[in-house]
Design a protein around this motif. Structure first.
Motif, short mmCIF file in Angstrom:
data_model
loop_
_atom_site.label_atom_id
_atom_site.label_comp_id
_atom_site.label_asym_id
_atom_site.label_seq_id
_atom_site.Cartn_x
_atom_site.Cartn_y
_atom_site.Cartn_z
N UNK A 95 0.83 -1.21 0.00
CA UNK A 95 0.00 0.00 0.00
C UNK A 95 0.87 1.26 0.00
N UNK A 96 1.91 1.24 0.81
CA UNK A 96 2.81 2.39 0.89
C UNK A 96 3.48 2.65 -0.46
N UNK A 97 3.98 1.58 -1.10
CA UNK A 97 4.65 1.73 -2.40
C UNK A 97 3.69 2.28 -3.43
N UNK A 98 2.49 1.70 -3.52
CA UNK A 98 1.50 2.14 -4.51
C UNK A 98 1.15 3.61 -4.31
N UNK A 99 0.94 4.01 -3.06
CA UNK A 99 0.57 5.40 -2.76
C UNK A 99 1.70 6.35 -3.16
N UNK A 100 2.94 5.99 -2.83
CA UNK A 100 4.08 6.85 -3.13
C UNK A 100 4.33 6.95 -4.63
N UNK A 101 4.22 5.82 -5.35
CA UNK A 101 4.43 5.85 -6.80
C UNK A 101 3.39 6.75 -7.47
N UNK A 102 2.17 6.64 -7.04
CA UNK A 102 1.11 7.47 -7.62
C UNK A 102 1.34 8.95 -7.32
N UNK A 103 1.86 9.24 -6.12
CA UNK A 103 2.12 10.63 -5.74
C UNK A 103 3.26 11.22 -6.58
N UNK A 104 4.32 10.45 -6.77
CA UNK A 104 5.44 10.93 -7.59
C UNK A 104 4.99 11.12 -9.03
N UNK A 105 4.21 10.19 -9.53
CA UNK A 105 3.72 10.30 -10.91
C UNK A 105 2.85 11.53 -11.07
N UNK A 106 1.99 11.79 -10.12
CA UNK A 106 1.09 12.94 -10.19
C UNK A 106 1.87 14.25 -10.13
N UNK A 107 2.90 14.29 -9.29
CA UNK A 107 3.65 15.52 -9.10
C UNK A 107 4.69 15.77 -10.19
N UNK A 108 5.39 14.70 -10.62
CA UNK A 108 6.52 14.88 -11.54
C UNK A 108 6.33 14.17 -12.89
N UNK A 109 5.31 13.36 -13.02
CA UNK A 109 5.10 12.62 -14.25
C UNK A 109 5.74 11.25 -14.19
N UNK A 110 5.29 10.37 -15.08
CA UNK A 110 5.79 8.98 -15.09
C UNK A 110 7.28 8.92 -15.41
#
Length: 854
Positions: free
Chosen positions: A300-315
């Motif tokens: 859950x932690x990994x999924x949340x963090x990956x989505x946050x980085x993607x939203x803020x900085x892009x894939x």
């Protein structure tokens, strides 16, 4: 080929190939002739006399040794007459006179030919009443092999293997008569890289495995046919386990890969599987410390963090590093997750995009093999460029030695060090790192001057070739490359005259920005001399070929398709139900140099390679590491996920000749909560909203066949125990000549030595170092110097020194070696506590100085 001959053995007609030995012909007819000294992989010697048979002749029958007598037309043989039985019983009686009766504690007990033959052919009772002779017991002839001289029956198998295959006569017969023993030479321990094979072929318990001694009984272990995970040869092995523990590993015959031999690293370095420090539960960083958590919390932690980085900085700010040490299914799952779910092509592995490799691997290992009673090698000349099989691929090394000694093949070696294989009298092309392209242009220039043997298609471009290679004259070869121009001319002539030359290069020769030029230079040479179909890039790790095949590259999809291939993109988007990213991703080096904000690392340890990378990893928004042990990279992670190893889950690996082979689950760790790499990725994909439903590795394997057409039909069942090669014909491009240039590194008075790096077999890395009993063979943190340079610097063997470059410094000890060329310093990679990357800092060519430690 001559017609078979027909003979009669015990009344049965047998058809056998001319030259076949009687003992082998009898096996065709399922007739057992007992042997001790005879072995199908060794030259006949006829010393134990156990295989005596009666052969009819014009003057009556006579006793002869079946292991040294070739078949002949009309020959009549008897293996079960009273005279034969009497001789067999007498021979066994003499052997048993002084053989110790310690079968209950002997590791060979239960699979011992002496035991079996005594029961079938021997006397029913011992006639000895005197005390038995005593000889050396528990005698270490190396750090890995124990000799019990009392048990030895003087069959010479160990002596012959080391002489005939390793070309290292490190064991011999000593003393005479009743006092004869097998022993090491002049107090020098056995150090051949495949020495453990003498344990397998010993017909008694005279030679035993130091690592597995007293750890198993043959009838109590579970046996799993698998493949070795230490290098890219993909040797076939058998993993023997009991009570969730790997007890021993032995070689398994596959005449397409390793014959029946394995190297000592593959045989002995397996303690890591059951290592005490294995990761067993997910770890999450809380308040600066890694603490155990449930799988659900970690994912859950990994999924949340990956989505946050993607939203803020892009894939494009997210990257993934796979591993050539891990199976195809897990590497495929990693690149699919990041391409189809995250939406990035930032996917690579060590020695991936940063090395200019060809996609098709070695044409075949069988092409360089020389079986005992089989055909000659299919190649007549082997050119090794920047690769050292003796240290990096020991069973390939064994095949090459056999091809030279038994098959008449010629060797050409180009390497910055005078590697072991240079002793076979072929041209040796020493070169200075950073001058590879000049050397290859010099070879091309010399080949262009040959009057015959050149490719007719390429000949029309000779004028261009001569123009491109004008600067690679004898002076440039001697002064810039430090290569003997005469050796260059000899090598070019050999390649031009050769009918079937094989050209092999490794990652060390084609790494960095100059890699493409060096690859093209090799392709030019192969094309001009007519060997373009036998130019091969060989990765060094167990799944180097498979990682590339799976698309763990920033610019290649599964099956080596370009990310711009409309057909491949359309196929994968339909299969994965997604829209794929179109821009090429970042390489391994680019991501670690700071190109991403979040990084997912599976089975790699970049922090141990360069101090600068370790610092960059500390600054990431998210670092996830999927590993077996708490490596230097894992220690810096926000989340550490415990993975199962090679012997703990089903997987396939693709070796250096594109042979896909099975590595089934052999052992379970019941106390561990670790999971297979592919399973972790599958659960993470679901956390990120994807609908992945892979029940097992075989389901992923089935999808790989759809994603990568070259793997179509290579199912688990189809692979069997011997594996299958994928067809390289679809990936072969039309050869062409290209102009090659290389930017030369400048010399330095302050840093007078050129740094040479590379891998060694016994490197003391995480997996090798876990077997504590191998500490004695581990290469320590050393710098190799030539005798001339050591004398000039006033240094002796073992001296403490500081080795410095403009980028950093290391504290090492001196090892003086004739293999090291004057003007260079040799520091192996992957040595504990001495990352050569601290001196390189990302460059491929570097200058260093060596000074006495303060």
């Amino acid at each position: 080929m001559a017609d078979n001959v027909t003979l009669t053995i015990d009344g049965k007609q047998v058809s056998a190939a001319p030259g076949m030995l009687l003992v082998d012909a009898a096996e065709i007819a399922n007739i057992e002739i007992p042997v001790f000294c005879s072995h199908p992989k060794l030259d006949p010697v006829g010393c134990c006399r156990m295989c005596m048979v009666e052969i009819e002749g014009p003057r009556g029958s006579r006793l002869m040794t079946a292991c040294t007598t070739p078949v002949a037309e009309g020959m009549v043989v008897h293996t079960n007459t009273p005279q034969v039985a009497e001789v067999q019983e007498a021979n066994l009686g003499f052997i048993l006179l002084n053989h110790p009766l310690d079968c209950p504690i002997c590791d060979k007990g239960g699979e011992c030919p002496l035991q079996d033959q005594t029961m079938r052919f021997g006397p029913g009772i011992s006639q000895l009443v005197e005390p038995k002779r005593l000889k050396q017991k528990n005698y270490d002839i190396s750090d890995m092999i124990v000799l019990d001289q009392e048990r030895c029956v003087l069959c010479w198998r160990c002596i012959r293997y080391l002489e005939e295959w390793e070309d290292k006569p490190q064991l011999g017969l000593h003393n005479r008569g009743n006092e004869t023993v097998i022993d090491i030479q002049d107090g020098q321990p056995v150090d051949a890289k495949t020495s453990g094979n003498i344990i397998d072929i010993c017909p008694v318990g005279a030679l035993t495995n130091q690592i597995s001694r007293f750890a198993y009984r043959p009838w109590e272990v579970e046996r799993t046919a698998s493949v070795c995970n230490h290098c890219s040869v993909g040797c076939n092995i058998r993993v023997d386990t009991r009570t969730h523990t790997v007890r021993r590993i032995i070689g398994r015959e596959n005449m397409q890969v390793n014959d029946q031999w394995i190297c000592d690293k593959g045989r002995f370095a397996h303690a890591w599987v059951n290592g005490e420090n294995r990761l067993e539960t997910p770890l999450l960083r809380k308040n600066g410390e890694l603490v155990p958590v449930q799988w659900s919390e970690a994912l859950d932690f990994i999924a949340e963090k990956l989505q946050a980085v993607k939203q803020q900085h892009g894939a494009s700010a997210i990257g993934a590093i796979g591993s050539a040490k891990i199976g195809n299914e897990s590497n495929y799952a990693l690149q699919r997750l990041f391409r189809s779910v995250i939406g990035t092509n930032n996917i690579d592995h060590r020695d991936g995009a940063d090395v200019a490799g060809l996609a098709t691997g070695l044409p075949s290992l069988a092409g360089v093999m020389k079986p005992q009673y089989g055909p000659n090698p299919q190649v007549d000349t082997i050119f090794l460029f920047g690769i050292d099989p003796s240290e990096e691929l020991p069973i390939l090394d064994l095949h090459l030695k056999r091809a030279v000694k038994k098959g008449g093949a010629k060797l050409i070696i180009a390497h910055p060090r005078k590697i072991e294989l240079t002793r076979y009298n072929g041209p040796y092309l020493a070169y200075e790192p950073g001058t590879e392209a000049t050397l290859l242009n010099g070879l091309l220039r010399a080949a262009a001057g040959q009057k015959e043997g050149l490719n007719s298609t390429a000949v029309s471009h000779l004028a261009d070739v001569k123009k491109w290679t004008e600067e690679a004259d004898d002076r440039a070869l001697a002064d810039l490359c430090r290569t003997d121009p005469a050796a260059v001319k000899a090598a070019a002539a050999m390649l031009a005259k050769s009918e079937k030359a094989l050209i092999i290069y490794g990652p060390q020769a084609a790494r960095g920005s100059d890699g493409p030029a060096i690859r093209d230079g090799l392709a030019n040479l192969a094309f001009l001399t007519g060997h373009q179909d036998r130019l091969a890039f060989v990765g060094l790790e167990a799944n180097s070929q498979g990682a590339r095949d799976m698309g763990v590259l920033p610019d290649r999809l599964p099956g080596h398709a370009s990310i711009g291939s409309s057909d491949a993109v359309k196929r994968l988007e339909h299969l994965w139900e997604c829209k794929l990213p179109t821009a090429a991703g970042q390489s391994y080096k680019q991501m670690l140099d700071g190109g991403v904000k979040a990084l997912y690392v599976m089975g790699a340890d970049p922090a141990s390679e360069r101090p600068e990378w370790a610092e960059k990893l500390d600054g990431l928004d998210l670092l996830v590491v999927q590993e077996l042990y708490l490596t230097e990279t894992a220690k810096r992670a926000d989340v550490v996920l415990p993975a199962l190893g090679w012997s703990e889950t089903d997987a396939t690996f693709t070796n250096l000749e594109r042979r896909v082979q099975r590595a089934p689950k052999a052992v379970a760790l019941p106390q561990s909560r670790a999971a297979a790499d592919w399973a972790i990725l599958s659960h993470l994909a679901q956390k990120l909203g994807a609908k992945w439903h892979f029940a097992d590795a075989k389901a992923l394997e089935a999808e790989i066949g759809k994603a990568a057409p070259i793997y179509r039909g290579l199912t688990w069942e189809a692979l069997g125990d011997q594996g299958l090669q994928w067809d390289a014909s679809a990936l072969k491009s039309k050869p062409e000549l290209k102009e090659v240039r290389q930017k030369m590194a400048k010399g330095s008075k302050e840093y007078p030595l050129t740094l040479v790096t590379g891998t060694v077999l016994f490197d003391g890395g995480t997996l090798f170092g876990a077997t504590e009993k191998l500490d004695g063979v581990t290469v320590g943190p050393v710098v190799g110097l030539s005798p001339a340079d050591a004398t000039k610097l006033g240094l002796t063997e073992g001296a403490a020194v500081a080795v410095s470059s403009p980028e950093g410094s290391l504290s090492l000890t001196v090892h003086i070696s004739e293999q090291v060329q004057p003007g260079s310093a040799w520091i192996p990679e992957s040595l504990p506590g001495a990352p050569v990357g601290a001196l390189l800092n990302g460059s491929v060519v570097q200058r260093v100085k060596v000074e006495k430690a303060a």
